[in-house]
Design an enzyme around this catalytic site. Structure first.
Site, PDB file in Angstrom:
ATOM      1  N   SER A  99     103.284 109.743  90.101  1.00  0.00           N
ATOM      2  CA  SER A  99     102.695 108.535  89.540  1.00  0.00           C
ATOM      3  C   SER A  99     102.000 107.722  90.639  1.00  0.00           C
ATOM      4  CB  SER A  99     103.776 107.732  88.813  1.00  0.00           C
ATOM      5  OG  SER A  99     103.212 106.764  87.963  1.00  0.00           O
ATOM      6  N   ASP A 108     102.704 112.908  78.145  1.00  0.00           N
ATOM      7  CA  ASP A 108     102.608 111.710  78.984  1.00  0.00           C
ATOM      8  C   ASP A 108     101.713 110.651  78.337  1.00  0.00           C
ATOM      9  OD1 ASP A 108     102.469 109.853  81.037  1.00  0.00           O
ATOM     10  OD2 ASP A 108     102.152 111.349  82.601  1.00  0.00           O
ATOM     11  N   HIS A 140     106.192 111.577  81.310  1.00  0.00           N
ATOM     12  CA  HIS A 140     105.723 111.124  82.616  1.00  0.00           C
ATOM     13  C   HIS A 140     106.632 111.557  83.771  1.00  0.00           C
ATOM     14  CE1 HIS A 140     103.059 108.645  85.010  1.00  0.00           C
ATOM     15  NE2 HIS A 140     104.073 107.973  85.524  1.00  0.00           N
TER      16      HIS A 140
END
Length: 258
Positions: free
Chosen positions: A82, A207, A235
């Site tokens: 991320s 996601d 995610h």
């Protein structure tokens, strides 16, 4: 006193630096450490201002990358999840001589949606920034819940992520706001297009923060960088599917052994 938390473990002969995402810390990798430790020397880092890395305020992407690089081993594989994917990518762009390979997980070179580019709507990120000052803990928990939506183990995975946050001191509001600024403004698409480093991108099919369409768009723009879209994952694919995820990392390392 500024101090970057940096823990080294594992029995392998390859260095792997792991960078977590917004709001979290290095404990998020707990479920894959045992799987990766036989193959790597794992460098588990709390990004500046997060977890046990105390004394840091809000900073830019470039500043964060430089601070992390100061303690990094030479010629390591950098894995960033991320927001951590942006930090790892920034290191790879500015100090490629120190990077053996780059892996981004549920990350995007440009997190914000605009024009024909899929991503998080700017007003959503702005809303999180506003809510941080009003209800700090609930805002962080809401963001964590978004990361597991849609998976079979969503509730369990969300509990794990929340436990990781609560295990250590919560990041300061200005640190979290600075992280959201990075997610809102960073755009490394053009710079990464010219990278010649071994580069693997991993995505979750479910996601909601980094749409899987990003994978196919970059496949055509970055033919040097293969992508994997993991089915049934949101995610945090290393949390919901640790065995499959770890195999991807080990295979990438072996394919690019030098």
């Amino acid at each position: 006193m500024k101090q970057l938390y940096w823990n080294i473990c594992g029995e392998g002969d390859r260095d792997l630096v792991l960078l977590h995402g917004w709001g979290l810390n290095a404990e998020v990798w707990h479920c894959i450490i045992d799987r990766l430790a036989p193959h790597f020397r794992l460098h588990l880092v709390d990004l500046p201002g997060y977890g046990r890395s105390h004394g840091f305020g809000a900073m830019s992407l470039a500043e964060m990358a430089e601070i992390v690089l100061q303690q990094a081993p030479q010629h390591a594989i950098w894995l960033g999840w991320s927001m951590g994917g942006l930090v790892a990518s920034q290191v790879a762009l500015t100090h490629s001589e120190h990077v053996r390979g780059l892996i981004t997980v549920s990350s995007s070179p440009c997190f914000t949606a605009h024009d024909e580019w899929p991503g998080i709507r700017p007003e959503v990120l702005a809303g999180f920034q506003q809510q941080l000052s009003e209800d700090f803990q609930r805002t962080v928990e809401r963001f964590l819940a978004l990361q597991t939506l849609g998976t079979e183990s969503a509730r369990q995975d969300a509990r794990l992520l929340k436990a990781v946050v609560l295990q250590h001191q919560m990041p300061a509001v200005d640190v979290l706001t600075g992280g959201l600024d990075i997610l809102r403004t960073a755009d490394l698409r053009e710079e990464l297009a010219n990278s010649s480093l071994p580069f693997l991108r991993i995505y979750g099919y479910l996601d909601g923060l980094v749409p899987r369409k990003v994978a196919s768009l970059l496949d055509s723009k970055w033919p040097h960088s293969p992508s994997v879209v993991m089915k049934g994952c949101a995610h945090a694919p290393f949390v919901s599917h640790p065995n499959e995820f770890s195999k991807l990392i080990i295979d990438f390392s072996q394919q690019n052994d030098a």
